[in-house]
Design a protein around this motif. Sequence first.
Motif, PDB file in Angstrom:
ATOM      1  N   SER A   1      -5.155   4.552   1.585  1.00 25.13           N
ATOM      2  CA  SER A   1      -3.947   5.083   0.932  1.00 25.13           C
ATOM      3  C   SER A   1      -3.866   4.616  -0.519  1.00 25.13           C
ATOM      4  O   SER A   1      -3.348   5.324  -1.375  1.00 25.13           O
TER       5      SER A   1
ATOM      6  N   VAL B   1      -5.776   6.915  -2.995  1.00 24.72           N
ATOM      7  CA  VAL B   1      -5.206   8.216  -3.366  1.00 24.72           C
ATOM      8  C   VAL B   1      -5.086   8.317  -4.883  1.00 24.72           C
ATOM      9  O   VAL B   1      -5.179   9.403  -5.456  1.00 24.72           O
TER      10      VAL B   1
ATOM     11  N   LYS C   1       0.741   3.662   1.937  1.00 23.26           N
ATOM     12  CA  LYS C   1       1.090   3.935   3.341  1.00 23.26           C
ATOM     13  C   LYS C   1       2.321   3.140   3.769  1.00 23.26           C
ATOM     14  O   LYS C   1       3.276   3.688   4.305  1.00 23.26           O
TER      15      LYS C   1
ATOM     16  N   PHE D   1      -0.085  10.017   4.339  1.00 27.78           N
ATOM     17  CA  PHE D   1      -0.722   8.732   4.609  1.00 27.78           C
ATOM     18  C   PHE D   1      -0.848   8.452   6.105  1.00 27.78           C
ATOM     19  O   PHE D   1      -1.187   7.341   6.502  1.00 27.78           O
TER      20      PHE D   1
ATOM     21  N   SER E   1       0.863  -1.179   0.000  1.00 24.13           N
ATOM     22  CA  SER E   1       0.000   0.000   0.000  1.00 24.13           C
ATOM     23  C   SER E   1       0.901   1.232   0.000  1.00 24.13           C
ATOM     24  O   SER E   1       2.042   1.174   0.477  1.00 24.13           O
TER      25      SER E   1
END
Lengths: 118, 118, 118, 118
Positions: free
Chosen positions: B56, B59, A31, B48, A29
């Motif tokens: 995330s 996005v 993140k 994030f 991800s």
Amino acid sequence: MPDTSTTVASLKDAMRRFVAERDWEQFHSPKNLAMGLSVETAELMEHFLWIDAEASRRVVENNAELEEVADEMADVACYLLALTNVLNIDLSDAILRNLEKNAQKYPVEKCKGRYRVE
Amino acid sequence: MPDTSTTVASLKDAMRRFVAERDWEQFHSPKNLAMGLSVETAELMEHFLWIDAEASRRVVENNAELEEVADEMADVACYLLALTNVLNIDLSDAILRNLEKNAQKYPVEKCKGRYRVE
Amino acid sequence: MPDTSTTVASLKDAMRRFVAERDWEQFHSPKNLAMGLSVETAELMEHFLWIDAEASRRVVENNAELEEVADEMADVACYLLALTNVLNIDLSDAILRNLEKNAQKYPVEKCKGRYRVE
Amino acid sequence: MPDTSTTVASLKDAMRRFVAERDWEQFHSPKNLAMGLSVETAELMEHFLWIDAEASRRVVENNAELEEVADEMADVACYLLALTNVLNIDLSDAILRNLEKNAQKYPVEKCKGRYRVE
């Protein structure tokens, strides 16, 4: 494949294959990749922690140390490439637009030899 | 200039010119560049911070947010390119050797679908 | 010495003695300490890199992992204490003023259950 | 409340109340708090990015700058306190055990005036 003949796309492809072969897309991800990027950046920074600026420049003369630093930089680059893959970002385009924006923000006549606009 | 036709060397050159025009080589010790890289990485990560992994990933659907993220990624890339310039490192070569090393460290048969060797 | 009876000043003193015994004040510029703080924070963050938020909460149930995390947090705290010593900062005072400032910035009625003011 | 009379527990309590009043426990997973800690650390580090070690020591003479730095340090401390609350960690105890461990790792006779054991 040196920098003079390697496109950013071919590096993105190499990273994409590495991830796909291991079925790691599920962990990637944005993140997590941003966190991983930050962790690798800290490992790079650690090489320069206790030395001053001049000593950090002399790392270029120490082959063993330089190779370690280059490998940490590659770790950073790989996370950045993985993030461009996940978010479908053209990094070259983003860099060139960023440089144009920063050329406006830091005009040569105001910034020459100074690290900030004053 | 998209990723498919842009070499790493041409991005390094663009960054080198940006720095030289401003006489900023004096500030660009490896120590300072590694710190700057870490600061920019944190700014990217901040996008994030409070959202979960799935959010995330989304996005990519938000153009305004995605453009900001791409610009933060470009900041990260610029510091990394500046560091390759200062240390005279071939980044493509470092990345490809790093991927080979990590292919040994994380063999497909032991890592498929797992984020670490167990 | 548990948190209920340990003052911040006594922790600062313990750190000051550790540094003085080793004659390390010469390395402890604010610049280096801020870098070190960032490096240690990344090591802490690495513990949570590939797991999701819920799994990170369950670290509290894993004694061995929790002890490692506590030790990384202590590393972070030690650099922060060293920085308060070098800059002669009263950390308790700074924290309480910071909380007052943030109470204005994030008023309860606008932020309850939301991670930002909207 | 200065450092000489403030216990770590009272700072943890102040942070716990701040979070509870805003119903923010839901965002405060250890993963997110570690990320936030890293983001705040980078903001602190940014104050020292382009200056050398000696100039960073002189921040202590600049009241306005010092106040900003103290506030960034408070941000770092608040995330660290929030993390001790979530993970139920006694920070004073962790710090004192960490210093004992590091006293073994960096014995005075081998480290006096050197930043690493050689």
